[in-house]
Scaffold this motif. Structure first.
Motif, PDB file in Angstrom:
ATOM      1  N   LYS A  86      -1.379  14.327  30.715  1.00  0.00           N
ATOM      2  CA  LYS A  86      -0.089  14.082  31.381  1.00  0.00           C
ATOM      3  C   LYS A  86       0.995  13.738  30.375  1.00  0.00           C
ATOM      4  N   ASN A  87       0.607  13.117  29.264  1.00  0.00           N
ATOM      5  CA  ASN A  87       1.573  12.730  28.240  1.00  0.00           C
ATOM      6  C   ASN A  87       1.840  13.836  27.233  1.00  0.00           C
ATOM      7  N   GLY A  88       1.343  15.042  27.507  1.00  0.00           N
ATOM      8  CA  GLY A  88       1.712  16.201  26.702  1.00  0.00           C
ATOM      9  C   GLY A  88       0.731  16.642  25.639  1.00  0.00           C
ATOM     10  N   LEU A  89      -0.407  15.985  25.508  1.00  0.00           N
ATOM     11  CA  LEU A  89      -1.397  16.458  24.544  1.00  0.00           C
ATOM     12  C   LEU A  89      -2.106  17.686  25.099  1.00  0.00           C
ATOM     13  N   THR A  90      -2.494  18.578  24.205  1.00  0.00           N
ATOM     14  CA  THR A  90      -3.261  19.750  24.604  1.00  0.00           C
ATOM     15  C   THR A  90      -4.751  19.462  24.420  1.00  0.00           C
ATOM     16  N   LYS A  91      -5.569  20.298  25.031  1.00  0.00           N
ATOM     17  CA  LYS A  91      -7.019  20.167  24.836  1.00  0.00           C
ATOM     18  C   LYS A  91      -7.376  20.335  23.361  1.00  0.00           C
ATOM     19  N   GLU A  96      -9.244  17.742  18.269  1.00  0.00           N
ATOM     20  CA  GLU A  96      -9.081  17.319  16.876  1.00  0.00           C
ATOM     21  C   GLU A  96      -9.206  15.804  16.737  1.00  0.00           C
ATOM     22  N   ILE A  97      -8.691  15.059  17.683  1.00  0.00           N
ATOM     23  CA  ILE A  97      -8.829  13.604  17.667  1.00  0.00           C
ATOM     24  C   ILE A  97     -10.300  13.228  17.774  1.00  0.00           C
ATOM     25  N   LEU A  98     -11.029  13.897  18.653  1.00  0.00           N
ATOM     26  CA  LEU A  98     -12.446  13.598  18.853  1.00  0.00           C
ATOM     27  C   LEU A  98     -13.278  13.976  17.638  1.00  0.00           C
ATOM     28  N   ALA A 109     -20.882   8.823  18.413  1.00  0.00           N
ATOM     29  CA  ALA A 109     -19.634   8.455  19.090  1.00  0.00           C
ATOM     30  C   ALA A 109     -18.820   9.707  19.403  1.00  0.00           C
ATOM     31  N   GLY A 110     -18.794  10.641  18.465  1.00  0.00           N
ATOM     32  CA  GLY A 110     -18.072  11.889  18.695  1.00  0.00           C
ATOM     33  C   GLY A 110     -18.686  12.710  19.815  1.00  0.00           C
ATOM     34  N   ILE A 111     -20.004  12.795  19.844  1.00  0.00           N
ATOM     35  CA  ILE A 111     -20.686  13.552  20.900  1.00  0.00           C
ATOM     36  C   ILE A 111     -20.377  12.949  22.267  1.00  0.00           C
ATOM     37  N   ASP A 112     -20.463  11.619  22.374  1.00  0.00           N
ATOM     38  CA  ASP A 112     -20.136  10.972  23.644  1.00  0.00           C
ATOM     39  C   ASP A 112     -18.680  11.204  24.025  1.00  0.00           C
ATOM     40  N   ALA A 113     -17.784  11.139  23.046  1.00  0.00           N
ATOM     41  CA  ALA A 113     -16.369  11.360  23.325  1.00  0.00           C
ATOM     42  C   ALA A 113     -16.130  12.777  23.831  1.00  0.00           C
ATOM     43  N   PHE A 114     -16.758  13.763  23.208  1.00  0.00           N
ATOM     44  CA  PHE A 114     -16.619  15.141  23.671  1.00  0.00           C
ATOM     45  C   PHE A 114     -17.170  15.305  25.085  1.00  0.00           C
ATOM     46  N   ARG A 115     -18.306  14.696  25.356  1.00  0.00           N
ATOM     47  CA  ARG A 115     -18.914  14.791  26.682  1.00  0.00           C
ATOM     48  C   ARG A 115     -17.968  14.225  27.744  1.00  0.00           C
ATOM     49  N   ASN A 116     -17.418  13.062  27.473  1.00  0.00           N
ATOM     50  CA  ASN A 116     -16.516  12.436  28.433  1.00  0.00           C
ATOM     51  C   ASN A 116     -15.202  13.192  28.576  1.00  0.00           C
ATOM     52  N   ALA A 117     -14.697  13.732  27.497  1.00  0.00           N
ATOM     53  CA  ALA A 117     -13.468  14.526  27.571  1.00  0.00           C
ATOM     54  C   ALA A 117     -13.701  15.791  28.391  1.00  0.00           C
ATOM     55  N   ARG A 118     -14.840  16.435  28.180  1.00  0.00           N
ATOM     56  CA  ARG A 118     -15.140  17.645  28.967  1.00  0.00           C
ATOM     57  C   ARG A 118     -15.190  17.314  30.458  1.00  0.00           C
ATOM     58  N   GLU A 119     -15.813  16.201  30.811  1.00  0.00           N
ATOM     59  CA  GLU A 119     -15.851  15.783  32.216  1.00  0.00           C
ATOM     60  C   GLU A 119     -14.431  15.558  32.744  1.00  0.00           C
ATOM     61  N   ALA A 120     -13.594  14.930  31.955  1.00  0.00           N
ATOM     62  CA  ALA A 120     -12.205  14.692  32.367  1.00  0.00           C
ATOM     63  C   ALA A 120     -11.467  16.014  32.557  1.00  0.00           C
ATOM     64  N   PHE A 121     -11.635  16.950  31.624  1.00  0.00           N
ATOM     65  CA  PHE A 121     -10.995  18.259  31.750  1.00  0.00           C
ATOM     66  C   PHE A 121     -11.456  18.949  33.031  1.00  0.00           C
ATOM     67  N   ASN A 122     -12.754  18.920  33.293  1.00  0.00           N
ATOM     68  CA  ASN A 122     -13.287  19.564  34.498  1.00  0.00           C
ATOM     69  C   ASN A 122     -12.714  18.946  35.770  1.00  0.00           C
ATOM     70  N   GLU A 123     -12.579  17.628  35.782  1.00  0.00           N
ATOM     71  CA  GLU A 123     -12.007  16.951  36.959  1.00  0.00           C
ATOM     72  C   GLU A 123     -10.525  17.306  37.132  1.00  0.00           C
ATOM     73  N   VAL A 124      -9.789  17.374  36.036  1.00  0.00           N
ATOM     74  CA  VAL A 124      -8.367  17.753  36.107  1.00  0.00           C
ATOM     75  C   VAL A 124      -8.263  19.194  36.590  1.00  0.00           C
ATOM     76  N   ASP A 125      -9.084  20.080  36.033  1.00  0.00           N
ATOM     77  CA  ASP A 125      -9.054  21.488  36.449  1.00  0.00           C
ATOM     78  C   ASP A 125      -9.414  21.645  37.925  1.00  0.00           C
ATOM     79  N   ALA A 126     -10.421  20.903  38.390  1.00  0.00           N
ATOM     80  CA  ALA A 126     -10.845  20.982  39.799  1.00  0.00           C
ATOM     81  C   ALA A 126      -9.750  20.460  40.728  1.00  0.00           C
ATOM     82  N   ALA A 127      -9.049  19.418  40.314  1.00  0.00           N
ATOM     83  CA  ALA A 127      -7.982  18.852  41.138  1.00  0.00           C
ATOM     84  C   ALA A 127      -6.798  19.796  41.225  1.00  0.00           C
TER      85      ALA A 127
END
Length: 129
Positions: A86-91, A96-98, A109-127
């Motif tokens: 929402k604040n303008g960052l792209t996937k 790159e941050i992850l 930590a990176g693997i967990d971050a990627f996993r959680n980000a993917r879940e967030a992307f999927n939820e945003v896409d589904a909504a």
């Protein structure tokens, strides 16, 4: 500025970044035990910090993603990935941050971050569908 003013400012920003539905549910779900923490985080994190003029919301999102990933806070990371979009960052920018988290904080930590980000992307896409 009074506590009430900071809380109201924080509530406004919190809703803009995290979404009104999420914030309303979070507030409605607060009970006697959790209410103080919910009010405190809204007042200080969102009202006192996120409204400061020195750094824009996009930059604050970048910093939050890095810190939450480094601290391995999956629930908050997932929530702030959605806010970062929402604040303008792209996937791609989030990726790159992850990756930087993985190098500086460890691959797990990176693997967990990627996993959680993917879940967030999927939820945003589904909504959005």
């Amino acid at each position: 500025m009074t506590k009430t003013e900071l809380f109201e400012k924080g509530l406004k920003v919190r809703k803009e970044v995290l979404g009104e539905d999420y914030v309303n549910k979070s507030i409605a779900g607060a009970d006697e035990f959790t209410r103080t923490m919910a009010e405190w985080s809204t007042e200080f994190c969102w009202g006192a910090l996120w409204t400061r003029p020195g750094v824009d919301r996009r930059t604050r999102s970048i910093v939050n993603l890095a810190m939450l990933g480094a601290l391995n806070r999956p629930h908050e990371l997932k929530l702030h990935v959605k806010g970062a979009l929402k604040n303008g960052l792209t996937k791609e920018e989030i990726k790159e941050i992850l990756l930087q988290i993985a190098v500086y904080c460890g691959v797990p930590a990176g693997i967990d971050a990627f996993r959680n980000a993917r879940e967030a992307f999927n939820e945003v896409d589904a909504a959005g569908s």
